[in-house]
Design an enzyme around this catalytic site. Structure first.
Site, mmCIF file in Angstrom:
data_model
loop_
_atom_site.group_PDB
_atom_site.id
_atom_site.type_symbol
_atom_site.label_atom_id
_atom_site.label_comp_id
_atom_site.label_asym_id
_atom_site.label_seq_id
_atom_site.Cartn_x
_atom_site.Cartn_y
_atom_site.Cartn_z
ATOM 1 N N GLY A 1 -2.509 1.628 -8.560
ATOM 2 C CA GLY A 1 -1.617 1.684 -7.408
ATOM 3 C C GLY A 1 -0.423 0.766 -7.555
ATOM 4 N N GLY B 1 1.899 0.123 -5.154
ATOM 5 C CA GLY B 1 2.458 -0.220 -3.845
ATOM 6 C C GLY B 1 2.732 -1.722 -3.784
ATOM 7 C CG PHE B 2 4.552 -3.538 -0.323
ATOM 8 C CD1 PHE B 2 5.778 -4.050 -0.723
ATOM 9 C CD2 PHE B 2 4.529 -2.554 0.653
ATOM 10 C CE1 PHE B 2 6.956 -3.595 -0.159
ATOM 11 C CE2 PHE B 2 5.712 -2.085 1.225
ATOM 12 C CZ PHE B 2 6.920 -2.606 0.816
ATOM 13 C CB VAL C 1 -7.665 6.746 -11.089
ATOM 14 C CG1 VAL C 1 -9.093 6.243 -11.210
ATOM 15 C CG2 VAL C 1 -6.702 5.856 -11.858
ATOM 16 C CD GLU D 1 9.979 0.994 12.686
ATOM 17 O OE1 GLU D 1 10.154 -0.225 12.653
ATOM 18 O OE2 GLU D 1 9.341 1.614 11.806
ATOM 19 C CG ASP E 1 -2.112 -0.191 3.877
ATOM 20 O OD1 ASP E 1 -1.900 -1.381 4.145
ATOM 21 O OD2 ASP E 1 -1.325 0.730 4.167
ATOM 22 C CB ALA F 1 4.874 -4.570 3.656
#
Lengths: 419, 419
Positions: free
Chosen positions: B8, B10-11, B77, B168, B297, B313
Site C-alpha cells: 500500500g 497511501g499515507f 497482492v 465538503e 485505515d 491522514a
C-alpha cells in the site's frame, strides 16, 4: 429571428458559434455529444502523460456563456431531415433556418474494425487516457516480469501511421523512456524500449517536403525510434502486429493511420467521398440544400485546388468563421462568397526540443521550429487559464525531465472486488 | 540485509518507505495495486471539477525514485502467508523479514452492496471522475429537459453521510450551482438545485464539537444545502432514496456514510473488528507475528485511549514513520516503542470560504479557518509542482468563480458507434 443549428463543438462549430455570438436577429443552438471543446493538436500530450485532460479541454457551455443568443445542448443527434429542415435528437426535434454540420472525424481501420480493441486511436479524451494507461502499464508490467521474452514484448511499442500524430506519439514515447522513466525503474532499463513507427507509404509526414520528412526521421532515430516506411500492417491482435510476412510481438500498439468522417453524414442521403466526407459546394453548402453547410473534418471541399482540403485545425477554424460571415451577408441581402483557405503552414513536433515547420517557402527544423510550435499552440489554446497552466507544465517538464500526469486510471470506478 | 515489504502506497505506506529510504542493511519493496499515491483529503475537489486528478496524485515510483534501496511494484497482492512470511502476488511470491500492511479502506454500504451502482463513494480517482460525470451530466440533462418533474429530479443531489467528506461534497455542490454554473445555463436556474445532506446521527461532523457542528450546518444552509439529521436511508435506487417512509426523487446520490477496511485483512486469519480492521498491539504489530505490522485505515489501534484511532491522514502518516523508526531501533538492538498519536487537530471545509477547525482547546470557523485549511493542505501535498498548480488553480477559481476541470468523461474509450 433566424435559428441556426450547429452540430459539433470542435474547431469549426465553435468558431462559427463565436462569430455569430450576440449578432442581431440570430438565435444559435450548438449541439454536441460531449460537454467540452477539445484542443486536439495537444491530445497526444495527454496520452503521453505530460498534460491533464482538463488543461486542453474546456466546457463549450462556459466558452460561449457570454453570448446571450447561444444555447448549448449536450446530447446526441440521431439524424437530420434535410427536406423538412429538422434535426432529430434523442431529446426532441429542432427546426432550423440554417444548419452547420461540423461533426469531425474518427479513426478508420480500413475495414478491420476489430483492430481497435488492440490498437486505440487518438481522437478523444477517453482514448488519450486509455493510451496513457496502456503505455504506463506496459512499463509497470515489464518491471515485475522475470521472463525476458515477455519483458521485451512489454517494452515494444508500435505506432501505425507516420502522419503528424504518429510522429508525435513515437517521439514522445522515445523521450519518455530515455529521460523521464530511466531513473524510476530497478529491474528494467527503459532505454531498451523498442519503438517502431510503421508507415505504409514511402516516407513519414507525406504532407511535408522530403527534406522535413527526412529531418523528422533523423530526429526520431536519435530518440531511439525505428522508422519503417513502405511497410503495411496486414494483421493486428493483442500479441502484436504482422507486417506482411513478419510478426512483431508488442504489448502496446497505437493507431494513427486513417480517418473517416463522422457517421451522421451517412444519414443525409447526399454524396460522400470514400472517407465518408460530405462533398460540398464552394460556399460549403449542400448541392440541393443551400441552407445546410458542412465544415471541418466532415467536409470534402475541393474547389480551391482540385484536392480536398486537409483535416487540420486551421481549415476548420477558417471554415467556421467563414460560414458565420456568409450567413450574416445573406441576412443583410448580400451575395454569398466562396470559401478560400489561407494556408499559413504546417508543423509537427518530435520529442522535447525538435520540430519541423513549413510555411510557404519557409521550411525549417530543430529547436527554433520547436519554439515556434510551442508558441503557436499556446496562442491558439482556449482560455487564459489553460494557456498559463500548459506553459507552466511544459516549463516544469523541460527543467525537471518529469511528466506531470503519470496516472494509470482504471476503466472501472466501482470498489475493487477481490475474488 | 533485511527485506521489508510494504503493501500500500497511501499515507502510511509511503511515509514508512520514505523513512526507510537509503538506510543501511535494509531493502524495501513497496507493492500497490495503483501506480499513484493519492492525496485523498483533496479528492472531493476532483469530484467537484475544481482540480484535475494528476494535481493530487503522483506516481509512487517517481516519489521514491531517489531511494536506491526501494523497489516499487505495481500489482495485486492475493494473500499473505503469515506462518511462512510470504506475500503471494499475481506476479510471484516474495519473502519478507518485516511486513507493513497499509491497504486502506473502502466504502461500506452496510450490507447493501448493490446501492453502490446508484450512489458512488469517494475513495479513488476513478470514483471522483465518475461523481464529476454524474453531477455535471445532471445539469446538462436538466438543461435540455422540458418536463418539470424530471428537471427537478435532475437538479436534486443527495449526499448520504454527514462526516467531513459529505459536508465538503454538499458545500461544493451548493457553491457550484450558485456561482459557477449560474451564468452558463439558459433553460434552468441552477439556483433551484436541491441539495440534501442526510445524516443518520443527531448532528453532522460528529467527531467535532457541537459548536463547530452547528456552525458548519449554518454555513451549509447559506449555500442552499438542506441538512437532515437523525435521518436514516432505508432504500436507494436509480430513482432516488427512501428515508424511512419518505421518498425523495434524485438523479444523483453520493455515498459518504461508512467505511470498511481493505479485504486483504480477511486473508490473514487474525482478529478483526466490525469494520474489518486488523486489531493490533501497541507497537502496531500482530499478536503472534511480531514482524508483521498494520497501519493507517486498515489498523484498529486502541491502546492509547481505549477507542480505535480515527481513519485520518495524520494518523496514517505518523504510524508509517513510527514503524520505520521502530524497525530501525530493532535492527540496532534497541527495544521497540509503543505508538503514540499526537493529535494536532481536525478540520473540514464548507464551500469556497468557510471551514471549521479544532486543535486542542482552539476551536474556530469562518474565513480564517478556511485559510488555515488551505495552508495546511497545500503544505502536505506531495511534490513542489502539485503544490504550485493547486495553489494557482484555487487562486484562479477564487477570482473567476470558475472551475478548472469541468469535463464529462465517458467510461467507454472506443469510437462512438452510432446505431
Amino acid at each position: 429571428m433566424k435559428h441556426i443549428i450547429i452540430i459539433g463543438g470542435g474547431f469549426a462549430g465553435l468558431n462559427a458559434a463565436k462569430a455569430l455570438g450576440n449578432k442581431r436577429d440570430v438565435k444559435v443552438t450548438l449541439i454536441d455529444r460531449r460537454n467540452h471543446h477539445l484542443f486536439q493538436p495537444l491530445l497526444y500530450q495527454v496520452a503521453m502523460a505530460a498534460l491533464s485532460p482538463a488543461e486542453i479541454a474546456a466546457p463549450i457551455r462556459s466558452i460561449l456563456s457570454h453570448y446571450n443568443n447561444i444555447n448549448v445542448l449536450q446530447g446526441e443527434v440521431k439524424h437530420v431531415d434535410l427536406n423538412s429542415s429538422k434535426v432529430i435528437t434523442k431529446f426532441g426535434v429542432q427546426n432550423y433556418d440554417y444548419l452547420i454540420m461540423a461533426c469531425g472525424a474518427r479513426h478508420s481501420y480500413f475495414g478491420n474494425e476489430k483492430w481497435e480493441q488492440d490498437a486505440p486511436g487518438l481522437k478523444t479524451v477517453e482514448q488519450a487516457t486509455e493510451i496513457r494507461r496502456r503505455v504506463l502499464s506496459a512499463f509497470e508490467k515489464a518491471e515485475r516480469e522475470k521472463d525476458v521474452n515477455q519483458q521485451k514484448k512489454y517494452l515494444t511499442f508500435i505506432i501505425v501511421g507516420g502522419g503528424p500524430t504518429g510522429v508525435e506519439l513515437a517521439g514522445a514515447i522515445g523521450e519518455m523512456s530515455r529521460y523521464t522513466l530511466a531513473k524510476d525503474f530497478r529491474n528494467i532499463d527503459p532505454k531498451l524500449t523498442r519503438i517502431i513507427l510503421i508507415e505504409a507509404g514511402p516516407r513519414i509526414l507525406p504532407a511535408f517536403s522530403e527534406k522535413s520528412s527526412s529531418q523528422a526521421t533523423r530526429n526520431l532515430e536519435n530518440l531511439g525510434v525505428h522508422v519503417w516506411v513502405s511497410s503495411k500492417v496486414t494483421d493486428l491482435n493483442s500479441e502484436g502486429v504482422a507486417v506482411e510476412s513478419e510478426n512483431i510481438k508488442a504489448a502496446t500498439v497505437l493507431w494513427a493511420a486513417g480517418v473517416q468522417a463522422a457517421k451522421l453524414g451517412h444519414t443525409l442521403g447526399v454524396e460522400l467521398d470514400r472517407q465518408g466526407r460530405v462533398i460540398v459546394q464552394p460556399d460549403l453548402s449542400l448541392k440541393n440544400y443551400p441552407n445546410v453547410f458542412v465544415a471541418g473534418d466532415q467536409a470534402h471541399s475541393s474547389h480551391q485546388t482540385g484536392n480536398p482540403l486537409p483535416g487540420l485545425a486551421p481549415v476548420a477554424m477558417q471554415q467556421g468563421r467563414f460560414l458565420a460571415k456568409n450567413i450574416e451577408r445573406e441576412l443583410n441581402s448580400l451575395p454569398r462568397q466562396d470559401f478560400r483557405y489561407i494556408n499559413k503552414g504546417q508543423m509537427a513536433t518530435i520529442g522535447k526540443s525538435r520540430a519541423v515547420v513549413e510555411a510557404g517557402k519557409l521550411k525549417f527544423g530543430g529547436f527554433i521550429a520547436w519554439l515556434s510550435w510551442i508558441f503557436i499552440h499556446i496562442y491558439y489554446l482556449t482560455g487564459f487559464k489553460n494557456r498559463l497552466f500548459v506553459t507552466m507544465n511544459w516549463a516544469w517538464s523541460y527543467v525537471s525531465f518529469r511528466r506531470g500526469a503519470r496516472l494509470i486510471v482504471s476503466k472501472e470506478w466501482r470498489s475493487y472486488r477481490e475474488k
